[in-house]
Write a protein that holds these residues in place. Structure first.
Motif, PDB file in Angstrom:
ATOM      1  N   LEU A  43       0.674  -1.125  -0.156  1.00  0.00           N
ATOM      2  CA  LEU A  43      -0.120   0.156  -0.097  1.00  0.00           C
ATOM      3  C   LEU A  43       0.948   1.356  -0.031  1.00  0.00           C
ATOM      4  CD1 LEU A  43      -2.778  -1.121   2.588  1.00  0.00           C
ATOM      5  CD2 LEU A  43      -3.068  -0.723   0.121  1.00  0.00           C
ATOM      6  N   GLU A  44       2.049   1.124   0.922  1.00  0.00           N
ATOM      7  CA  GLU A  44       2.873   2.478   0.836  1.00  0.00           C
ATOM      8  C   GLU A  44       3.587   2.659  -0.448  1.00  0.00           C
ATOM      9  OE1 GLU A  44       5.347   1.337   4.173  1.00  0.00           O
ATOM     10  OE2 GLU A  44       3.737   2.614   5.771  1.00  0.00           O
ATOM     11  N   ALA A  45       4.068   1.524  -1.178  1.00  0.00           N
ATOM     12  CA  ALA A  45       4.571   1.477  -2.475  1.00  0.00           C
ATOM     13  C   ALA A  45       3.454   2.045  -3.397  1.00  0.00           C
ATOM     14  CB  ALA A  45       5.027   0.289  -2.814  1.00  0.00           C
ATOM     15  N   ARG A  46       2.364   1.972  -3.208  1.00  0.00           N
ATOM     16  CA  ARG A  46       1.315   2.221  -4.377  1.00  0.00           C
ATOM     17  C   ARG A  46       1.023   3.751  -4.194  1.00  0.00           C
ATOM     18  NH1 ARG A  46      -3.951  -1.494  -3.634  1.00  0.00           N
ATOM     19  NH2 ARG A  46      -2.708  -3.463  -3.552  1.00  0.00           N
ATOM     20  N   ASN A  47       1.120   4.280  -2.771  1.00  0.00           N
ATOM     21  CA  ASN A  47       1.147   5.549  -2.438  1.00  0.00           C
ATOM     22  C   ASN A  47       2.285   6.522  -3.256  1.00  0.00           C
ATOM     23  OD1 ASN A  47      -1.515   5.327  -1.291  1.00  0.00           O
ATOM     24  ND2 ASN A  47      -0.333   5.465   0.755  1.00  0.00           N
ATOM     25  N   VAL A  48       3.278   5.939  -3.133  1.00  0.00           N
ATOM     26  CA  VAL A  48       4.704   6.552  -3.694  1.00  0.00           C
ATOM     27  C   VAL A  48       4.561   6.550  -4.998  1.00  0.00           C
ATOM     28  CG1 VAL A  48       6.948   6.335  -3.860  1.00  0.00           C
ATOM     29  CG2 VAL A  48       6.145   5.956  -1.490  1.00  0.00           C
ATOM     30  N   ALA A  49       4.348   5.406  -5.995  1.00  0.00           N
ATOM     31  CA  ALA A  49       4.153   5.543  -7.115  1.00  0.00           C
ATOM     32  C   ALA A  49       3.158   6.524  -7.764  1.00  0.00           C
ATOM     33  CB  ALA A  49       3.576   4.028  -7.432  1.00  0.00           C
ATOM     34  N   HIS A  50       1.879   6.781  -6.927  1.00  0.00           N
ATOM     35  CA  HIS A  50       1.003   7.497  -7.230  1.00  0.00           C
ATOM     36  C   HIS A  50       1.677   8.914  -7.090  1.00  0.00           C
ATOM     37  CE1 HIS A  50      -2.862   9.742  -7.692  1.00  0.00           C
ATOM     38  NE2 HIS A  50      -2.592  10.191  -6.558  1.00  0.00           N
ATOM     39  N   ALA A  51       2.326   9.236  -6.232  1.00  0.00           N
ATOM     40  CA  ALA A  51       2.867  10.532  -5.894  1.00  0.00           C
ATOM     41  C   ALA A  51       3.881  10.768  -7.001  1.00  0.00           C
ATOM     42  CB  ALA A  51       3.571  10.676  -4.442  1.00  0.00           C
ATOM     43  N   LEU A  58       2.192  16.643 -13.367  1.00  0.00           N
ATOM     44  CA  LEU A  58       2.491  18.069 -13.046  1.00  0.00           C
ATOM     45  C   LEU A  58       3.656  18.832 -13.682  1.00  0.00           C
ATOM     46  CD1 LEU A  58       0.916  18.000  -9.618  1.00  0.00           C
ATOM     47  CD2 LEU A  58      -0.250  18.583 -11.349  1.00  0.00           C
ATOM     48  N   SER A  59       4.892  18.063 -13.486  1.00  0.00           N
ATOM     49  CA  SER A  59       6.094  18.564 -13.955  1.00  0.00           C
ATOM     50  C   SER A  59       6.200  18.833 -15.443  1.00  0.00           C
ATOM     51  CB  SER A  59       7.305  17.886 -13.407  1.00  0.00           C
ATOM     52  OG  SER A  59       7.303  16.637 -14.141  1.00  0.00           O
ATOM     53  N   GLY A  60       5.458  17.594 -16.349  1.00  0.00           N
ATOM     54  CA  GLY A  60       5.171  17.860 -17.665  1.00  0.00           C
ATOM     55  C   GLY A  60       4.419  19.039 -18.153  1.00  0.00           C
ATOM     56  N   GLU A  61       3.429  19.676 -17.082  1.00  0.00           N
ATOM     57  CA  GLU A  61       2.541  20.785 -17.500  1.00  0.00           C
ATOM     58  C   GLU A  61       3.305  21.997 -17.222  1.00  0.00           C
ATOM     59  OE1 GLU A  61      -0.935  20.186 -15.243  1.00  0.00           O
ATOM     60  OE2 GLU A  61      -1.346  18.250 -16.286  1.00  0.00           O
ATOM     61  N   ILE A  62       4.417  22.122 -16.674  1.00  0.00           N
ATOM     62  CA  ILE A  62       5.174  23.302 -16.357  1.00  0.00           C
ATOM     63  C   ILE A  62       6.225  23.631 -17.351  1.00  0.00           C
ATOM     64  CG2 ILE A  62       6.646  24.370 -14.738  1.00  0.00           C
ATOM     65  CD1 ILE A  62       5.534  22.514 -12.489  1.00  0.00           C
TER      66      ILE A  62
END
Length: 89
Positions: A43-51, A58-62
């Protein structure tokens, strides 16, 4: 290393408990503890992957030229303000 341990109780069907008792050499608490640790790690790995995925999106939109001299903190604050101000409307 000493760990402080909490007690957790849960129920299994009577048939499962009987089968578990057939294998009294198995430390069922350790089996359950390991499974819980593995599940939490996943579950923690999924959270990190999502982040990471969100950050990459988001960085691609900058536009780097647009933010070259800007404070990252200010940019994040502006993004959050614009994101959450539209949510209440």
């Amino acid at each position: 290393m000493n760990y402080t341990m909490a007690t957790v109780s849960f129920r299994v069907p009577d048939e499962m408990k009987a089968k578990m008792e057939e294998y009294d050499e198995i430390n069922w608490s350790a089996v359950f503890r390991q499974h819980i640790e593995d599940e939490v790690a996943e579950l923690e790995a999924r959270n990190v992957a999502h982040a990471v995925a969100t950050s990459e999106r988001l960085s691609g939109e900058i536009d780097p030229d647009e933010v070259d001299d800007e404070s990252t903190t200010d940019l994040i604050r502006e993004f959050r303000d614009s994101r959450y101000s539209g949510a209440s409307e």
